[in-house]
Motif scaffolding. Structure first.
Motif, PDB file in Angstrom:
ATOM      1  N   ILE A  37       2.321  20.180  -2.896  1.00  0.00           N
ATOM      2  CA  ILE A  37       2.825  18.820  -3.090  1.00  0.00           C
ATOM      3  C   ILE A  37       4.003  18.556  -2.161  1.00  0.00           C
ATOM      4  O   ILE A  37       4.071  17.527  -1.475  1.00  0.00           O
ATOM      5  N   VAL A  38       4.953  19.489  -2.103  1.00  0.00           N
ATOM      6  CA  VAL A  38       6.117  19.333  -1.227  1.00  0.00           C
ATOM      7  C   VAL A  38       5.668  19.213   0.225  1.00  0.00           C
ATOM      8  O   VAL A  38       6.152  18.359   0.983  1.00  0.00           O
ATOM      9  N   ALA A  39       4.737  20.076   0.624  1.00  0.00           N
ATOM     10  CA  ALA A  39       4.275  20.058   2.010  1.00  0.00           C
ATOM     11  C   ALA A  39       3.593  18.743   2.352  1.00  0.00           C
ATOM     12  O   ALA A  39       3.936  18.078   3.346  1.00  0.00           O
TER      13      ALA A  39
ATOM     14  N   GLU B  69       8.543  17.880   8.814  1.00  0.00           N
ATOM     15  CA  GLU B  69       8.108  16.665   9.485  1.00  0.00           C
ATOM     16  C   GLU B  69       6.583  16.666   9.566  1.00  0.00           C
ATOM     17  O   GLU B  69       5.944  17.724   9.439  1.00  0.00           O
ATOM     18  N   PRO B  70       5.989  15.485   9.760  1.00  0.00           N
ATOM     19  CA  PRO B  70       4.530  15.431   9.875  1.00  0.00           C
ATOM     20  C   PRO B  70       4.003  16.386  10.944  1.00  0.00           C
ATOM     21  O   PRO B  70       4.533  16.448  12.063  1.00  0.00           O
ATOM     22  N   GLY B  71       2.972  17.144  10.556  1.00  0.00           N
ATOM     23  CA  GLY B  71       2.368  18.093  11.485  1.00  0.00           C
ATOM     24  C   GLY B  71       2.903  19.500  11.382  1.00  0.00           C
ATOM     25  O   GLY B  71       2.263  20.446  11.859  1.00  0.00           O
ATOM     26  N   ASP B  72       4.089  19.684  10.776  1.00  0.00           N
ATOM     27  CA  ASP B  72       4.598  21.035  10.566  1.00  0.00           C
ATOM     28  C   ASP B  72       3.664  21.802   9.629  1.00  0.00           C
ATOM     29  O   ASP B  72       3.022  21.215   8.756  1.00  0.00           O
ATOM     30  N   GLU B  73       3.618  23.107   9.782  1.00  0.00           N
ATOM     31  CA  GLU B  73       2.827  23.951   8.881  1.00  0.00           C
ATOM     32  C   GLU B  73       3.751  24.662   7.893  1.00  0.00           C
ATOM     33  O   GLU B  73       4.863  25.081   8.251  1.00  0.00           O
ATOM     34  N   VAL B  74       3.263  24.788   6.668  1.00  0.00           N
ATOM     35  CA  VAL B  74       3.990  25.500   5.620  1.00  0.00           C
ATOM     36  C   VAL B  74       3.077  26.596   5.086  1.00  0.00           C
ATOM     37  O   VAL B  74       1.994  26.308   4.557  1.00  0.00           O
ATOM     38  N   VAL B  75       3.501  27.843   5.202  1.00  0.00           N
ATOM     39  CA  VAL B  75       2.700  28.997   4.779  1.00  0.00           C
ATOM     40  C   VAL B  75       3.156  29.434   3.388  1.00  0.00           C
ATOM     41  O   VAL B  75       4.353  29.560   3.124  1.00  0.00           O
ATOM     42  N   TYR B  76       2.178  29.674   2.516  1.00  0.00           N
ATOM     43  CA  TYR B  76       2.493  30.217   1.197  1.00  0.00           C
ATOM     44  C   TYR B  76       1.255  30.905   0.640  1.00  0.00           C
ATOM     45  O   TYR B  76       0.127  30.655   1.084  1.00  0.00           O
ATOM     46  N   ALA B  77       1.453  31.776  -0.324  1.00  0.00           N
ATOM     47  CA  ALA B  77       0.336  32.451  -0.984  1.00  0.00           C
ATOM     48  C   ALA B  77      -0.328  31.490  -1.962  1.00  0.00           C
ATOM     49  O   ALA B  77       0.258  30.485  -2.373  1.00  0.00           O
TER      50      ALA B  77
ATOM     51  N   ALA C  13       5.677  15.533   2.688  1.00  0.00           N
ATOM     52  CA  ALA C  13       6.399  15.414   3.954  1.00  0.00           C
ATOM     53  C   ALA C  13       5.457  15.197   5.136  1.00  0.00           C
ATOM     54  O   ALA C  13       5.915  15.069   6.270  1.00  0.00           O
ATOM     55  N   GLY C  14       4.148  15.164   4.871  1.00  0.00           N
ATOM     56  CA  GLY C  14       3.184  15.038   5.954  1.00  0.00           C
ATOM     57  C   GLY C  14       2.915  16.354   6.650  1.00  0.00           C
ATOM     58  O   GLY C  14       2.269  16.384   7.700  1.00  0.00           O
TER      59      GLY C  14
ATOM     60  N   ALA D 288       0.836  -1.205   0.000  1.00  0.00           N
ATOM     61  CA  ALA D 288       0.000   0.000   0.000  1.00  0.00           C
ATOM     62  C   ALA D 288       0.868   1.250   0.000  1.00  0.00           C
ATOM     63  O   ALA D 288       1.755   1.395   0.843  1.00  0.00           O
ATOM     64  N   PRO D 289       0.654   2.164  -0.939  1.00  0.00           N
ATOM     65  CA  PRO D 289       1.359   3.449  -0.892  1.00  0.00           C
ATOM     66  C   PRO D 289       0.977   4.220   0.371  1.00  0.00           C
ATOM     67  O   PRO D 289      -0.052   3.946   0.999  1.00  0.00           O
ATOM     68  N   ARG D 290       1.782   5.173   0.732  1.00  0.00           N
ATOM     69  CA  ARG D 290       1.457   6.027   1.878  1.00  0.00           C
ATOM     70  C   ARG D 290       0.105   6.692   1.652  1.00  0.00           C
ATOM     71  O   ARG D 290      -0.197   7.180   0.558  1.00  0.00           O
ATOM     72  N   ALA D 291      -0.686   6.733   2.688  1.00  0.00           N
ATOM     73  CA  ALA D 291      -2.034   7.281   2.581  1.00  0.00           C
ATOM     74  C   ALA D 291      -2.026   8.740   2.141  1.00  0.00           C
ATOM     75  O   ALA D 291      -2.945   9.211   1.462  1.00  0.00           O
ATOM     76  N   VAL D 292      -0.970   9.473   2.504  1.00  0.00           N
ATOM     77  CA  VAL D 292      -0.923  10.899   2.176  1.00  0.00           C
ATOM     78  C   VAL D 292      -0.928  11.125   0.669  1.00  0.00           C
ATOM     79  O   VAL D 292      -1.380  12.178   0.182  1.00  0.00           O
ATOM     80  N   LEU D 293      -0.460  10.144  -0.114  1.00  0.00           N
ATOM     81  CA  LEU D 293      -0.386  10.334  -1.560  1.00  0.00           C
ATOM     82  C   LEU D 293      -1.754  10.466  -2.206  1.00  0.00           C
ATOM     83  O   LEU D 293      -1.890  11.072  -3.269  1.00  0.00           O
ATOM     84  N   ALA D 294      -2.767   9.922  -1.567  1.00  0.00           N
ATOM     85  CA  ALA D 294      -4.116   9.982  -2.148  1.00  0.00           C
ATOM     86  C   ALA D 294      -4.614  11.413  -2.272  1.00  0.00           C
ATOM     87  O   ALA D 294      -5.438  11.719  -3.149  1.00  0.00           O
ATOM     88  N   GLY D 295      -4.128  12.305  -1.422  1.00  0.00           N
ATOM     89  CA  GLY D 295      -4.595  13.688  -1.466  1.00  0.00           C
ATOM     90  C   GLY D 295      -3.673  14.630  -2.195  1.00  0.00           C
ATOM     91  O   GLY D 295      -3.873  15.846  -2.154  1.00  0.00           O
TER      92      GLY D 295
END
Length: 369
Positions: free
Chosen positions: A130-132, A113-121, A135-136, A17-24
């Motif tokens: 995709i990058v964010a 890391e999983p749970g980190d937030e990434v801010v962008y416009a 990485a979870g 099974a691929p990582r679940a995060v890839l589905a989104g």
């Protein structure tokens, strides 16, 4: 040894099974517009340089092709040294990758890391979510205001969970820019433990005296990474060469996550030659900038809304009509990029392609504002 596959309780063969995060995660590259059934077509949807590499660069590529049976170096050391001299920075401050998007992947691996937030416009460079998510991490999208970064809102979106801020200056897909003064004020508001990625993919097309220079700004900002590319102004999109400058601790972490030999021999040799013939290359950049302004003035005169651009493309905020307008141009062999419900991104092409687009714009009614 058994050759049968393991099966689930339903009797269906099981698979890893691929990582679940890839589905989104959406596909990075959208399906390109369909070329017309007849006649030539012009690629105005990927922000490519309309000019082929200079003869000297093509000669270098041909010569390097004779050595493709050998591995390139783990990191492109000769290119790193040339860029260090060009930017007047220590070589250990430089990172490289297969396009700047390759360095984004290194950033995701090295710092998120999983749970980190990434801010962008948003909308901005499509690699950001995709990058964010890969990485979870959690994307935090801040809407543009009139197509421009809302830096106050972005600063307010930073929380103790924020690990990185991605900022495209000038912005893709709108072509807009905030300028040095506003950018520096924003950088000074970002906490020191939050990474700032300043994406300058269109640096060479930004002709304002107010244009920032990330290779200077990073010098006294340990949390700033500036990214650039050989894909746009240098016309080497097909060879995939990007680079970044950062303080040593960050640069070393990114190099650790780089794919070995990620910048191939042909790419390195072509980039080295391109650096040596910059003056000739930048004559082409000036032509593209002049065409950009000619196109914008012509479209404005025809009643189209077109944002000021500091890049090699134009943004038309056509809203809900974006897809239908794109289809009208595509039927005429002009392949532009539609952002459904938002606008059209139109690359500055050859003068011939730009003339065709202006002619087509006379035949298509601009959307009501």
């Amino acid at each position: 040894m058994s050759t049968t596959s393991a099966t689930s309780t339903t009797g269906v063969p099981s698979t890893p099974a691929p990582r679940a995060v890839l589905a989104g995660i959406p596909a990075y590259v959208p399906k390109p517009p369909a070329p017309p059934a007849e006649g030539p077509s012009h690629r105005l949807f990927l922000n490519e340089n309309p000019y082929p590499p200079l003869p000297s660069v093509r000669k270098t590529i041909a010569q390097a092709a004779a050595q493709t049976n050998y591995y390139p170096t783990i990191h492109p050391e000769r290119l790193t040294d040339a860029l260090a001299r060009r930017l007047d920075v220590p070589p250990e401050h430089l990172v490289t990758g297969p396009g700047s998007v390759g360095i984004y992947q290194q950033i995701g691996q090295a710092l998120l890391e999983p749970g980190d937030e990434v801010v962008y416009a948003w909308p901005s460079f499509e690699a950001y979510p995709i990058v964010a998510r890969m990485a979870g991490a959690v994307p935090v999208e801040v809407p543009l205001v009139d197509g421009v970064h809302d830096l106050d809102a972005m600063a307010s979106a930073i929380t103790p969970r924020t690990k990185a801020v991605f900022l495209c200056e000038p912005n893709n897909p709108t072509g807009t820019a905030v300028g040095t003064a506003e950018l520096e004020r924003f950088l000074d508001r970002v906490p020191g433990d939050v990474l700032i990625v300043l994406d300058e993919a269109y640096f060479e097309f930004y002709r304002s005296p107010n244009a920032p220079d990330g290779a200077e700004l990073y010098r006294d900002r340990p949390n700033l990474v500036t990214l650039r590319t050989f894909s746009k102004a240098y016309g080497l999109a097909g060879l995939r060469v990007g680079y970044g400058v950062a303080q040593p601790a960050i640069a070393e972490a990114l190099r650790k996550c780089a794919v070995p030999c990620g910048v191939g021999r042909l790419a390195e040799e072509a980039a080295l030659t391109a650096l040596r013939v910059e003056a000739e290359l930048f004559e082409r950049v000036e032509r593209i900038v002049a065409e950009r302004e000619r196109m914008r003035e012509a479209l404005l005169g025809l009643g189209w809304e077109v944002l000021p651009s500091a890049t090699n493309f134009l943004w038309l905020p056509t809203g809900e009509a974006s897809e239908s307008v794109a289809q009208e141009w595509e039927r005429r062999g002009l392949l532009v990029r539609a952002f459904p419900g938002s606008g059209l991104r139109v690359t500055v092409g050859s003068p011939e392609a730009n003339d065709l687009l202006i002619t087509a714009a006379k035949e298509i009614s601009p959307p009501a504002r």
